[in-house]
Write a protein that holds these residues in place. Structure first.
Motif, PDB file in Angstrom:
ATOM      1  N   LEU A   1      14.173  10.308  -1.695  1.00  0.00           N
ATOM      2  CA  LEU A   1      13.434  10.393  -2.944  1.00  0.00           C
ATOM      3  C   LEU A   1      14.271  10.987  -4.074  1.00  0.00           C
ATOM      4  N   ALA A   2      15.313  11.733  -3.712  1.00  0.00           N
ATOM      5  CA  ALA A   2      16.105  12.434  -4.728  1.00  0.00           C
ATOM      6  C   ALA A   2      16.797  11.479  -5.692  1.00  0.00           C
ATOM      7  N   GLY A   3      17.139  10.279  -5.236  1.00  0.00           N
ATOM      8  CA  GLY A   3      17.840   9.325  -6.092  1.00  0.00           C
ATOM      9  C   GLY A   3      16.942   8.377  -6.853  1.00  0.00           C
ATOM     10  N   LEU A   4      15.630   8.538  -6.699  1.00  0.00           N
ATOM     11  CA  LEU A   4      14.720   7.578  -7.317  1.00  0.00           C
ATOM     12  C   LEU A   4      14.755   7.647  -8.842  1.00  0.00           C
ATOM     13  N   ASP A   5      14.902   8.856  -9.393  1.00  0.00           N
ATOM     14  CA  ASP A   5      14.949   9.001 -10.850  1.00  0.00           C
ATOM     15  C   ASP A   5      15.975   8.046 -11.470  1.00  0.00           C
ATOM     16  N   LEU A   6      17.174   8.047 -10.918  1.00  0.00           N
ATOM     17  CA  LEU A   6      18.223   7.184 -11.454  1.00  0.00           C
ATOM     18  C   LEU A   6      17.907   5.714 -11.217  1.00  0.00           C
ATOM     19  N   GLU A   7      17.350   5.414 -10.075  1.00  0.00           N
ATOM     20  CA  GLU A   7      17.070   4.024  -9.704  1.00  0.00           C
ATOM     21  C   GLU A   7      16.038   3.385 -10.630  1.00  0.00           C
ATOM     22  N   ILE A   8      15.073   4.169 -11.092  1.00  0.00           N
ATOM     23  CA  ILE A   8      13.976   3.603 -11.881  1.00  0.00           C
ATOM     24  C   ILE A   8      14.077   3.941 -13.368  1.00  0.00           C
ATOM     25  N   SER A   9      15.151   4.600 -13.767  1.00  0.00           N
ATOM     26  CA  SER A   9      15.227   5.128 -15.134  1.00  0.00           C
ATOM     27  C   SER A   9      15.103   4.045 -16.201  1.00  0.00           C
ATOM     28  N   ASP A  10      15.507   2.815 -15.899  1.00  0.00           N
ATOM     29  CA  ASP A  10      15.454   1.734 -16.891  1.00  0.00           C
ATOM     30  C   ASP A  10      14.200   0.879 -16.771  1.00  0.00           C
ATOM     31  N   SER A  11      13.337   1.201 -15.829  1.00  0.00           N
ATOM     32  CA  SER A  11      12.130   0.398 -15.633  1.00  0.00           C
ATOM     33  C   SER A  11      11.081   0.749 -16.683  1.00  0.00           C
ATOM     34  N   PRO A  12      10.484  -0.241 -17.340  1.00  0.00           N
ATOM     35  CA  PRO A  12       9.448   0.076 -18.333  1.00  0.00           C
ATOM     36  C   PRO A  12       8.190   0.681 -17.715  1.00  0.00           C
ATOM     37  N   ARG A  13       7.997   0.505 -16.402  1.00  0.00           N
ATOM     38  CA  ARG A  13       6.818   1.044 -15.719  1.00  0.00           C
ATOM     39  C   ARG A  13       7.178   2.260 -14.875  1.00  0.00           C
TER      40      ARG A  13
END
Length: 285
Positions: A107-119
């Motif tokens: 879960l720690a890397g999720l911020d970076l993974e979703i940072s460009d997602s509009p949702r």
């Protein structure tokens, strides 16, 4: 754990509209995870069907509910990233009526993974209640559970924003110590911003005073100051410092299963009843 019994356990059971609470405080060591685990277990003990979502990469809530690391191959990272459904991610616990979506360091890397997602702020809400446009009451969690408690990480990051965007209310554990109110204004500002921009229904469900020591005059003074400052939003029930509460996670159990008679367990049962009263959801079990 086999999937078939889990599917059977999660068959739709509609009692009241689903209520979702984020348990949040950006300060560590205030009893946030302890409150999530034991409030969830107490609500389950009085007959509510409860899902605990562990949204902290440390996974302490999962450990405290007896979910070993090897049992977390499907976890909240997979739920938020769309790699698993709620049915696939939720696990039964040793407490009747209590399920958990566990967490681990994925879960720690999720911020970076979703940072460009509009949702990116809506991922948990959609996992629980379906994608935008799903009719109210027909989401994956709506007909399976009465309450969802989200154990937020001890920081104001995108995971915490997801928890608040998904929630109807925020439960704030506040330690009875000298710096109790320090940082609270920042948390309340964050709640207000989420309410204005992402989730108009969001409210402070309540503030629970934790680690209260009746022998210590400082605890009493802090409690009085917090109640004067915040008024009726503070729960009447305070959670005492209690050795059994501290021991229970090392045994992978909520305090109610470890020692139901201890002061901590009894306090969380009272807190659950108070939560239900505020919800006008009377205890019937």
């Amino acid at each position: 754990m086999e999937s078939a019994p889990l599917r059977a356990a999660l068959r739709p059971k509609k009692v009241k509209p689903l209520r979702v609470f984020a348990v949040s405080n950006q300060k560590g060591g205030v009893g946030k995870t302890t409150t999530t685990i034991n409030l969830g277990a107490a609500l389950a003990a009085v007959g509510r069907r409860v899902l605990l979502v562990d949204l902290d990469p440390q996974g302490n809530a999962s450990t405290g509910l007896g979910v070993e690391r090897r049992q977390r191959e499907t976890n909240s990272y997979h739920l938020l990233s769309g790699r698993a459904s709620l049915e696939e991610a939720a696990q039964a616990t040793a407490s009747e009526n209590l399920w958990v979506v566990p967490a681990n360091s994925d879960l720690a890397g999720l911020d970076l993974e979703i940072s460009d997602s509009p949702r990116r702020a809506h991922l948990l809400r959609e996992a629980l209640r379906g994608p935008e446009g799903t009719p109210a009451g027909e989401g994956p969690a709506d007909q399976r559970f009465d309450y969802v408690l989200i154990d937020s990480p001890p920081s104001l990051n995108l995971l915490t924003i997801n928890a608040m965007t998904a929630a109807d209310g925020v439960v704030v554990p506040l330690q009875c110590e000298f710096f109790a109110l320090e940082g609270l204004s920042q948390l309340l500002d964050t709640i207000d911003r989420v309410k204005k921009t992402l989730n108009r229904a969001l409210a402070v469900q309540g503030v629970v005073l934790t680690m209260y020591d009746r022998r210590n005059s400082l605890s009493a003074q802090v409690a009085a100051d917090v109640r004067e400052y915040l008024g009726g939003v503070v729960y009447e029930t305070s959670i005492p410092r209690n050795v059994r509460l501290s021991e229970a996670p090392s045994h992978g159990k909520p305090a109610l299963l470890y020692d139901r008679a201890c002061a901590g367990s009894q306090a969380y049962l009272r807190l659950a009843e108070e939560v239900l009263r505020r919800e006008r959801d009377p205890v019937t079990a």
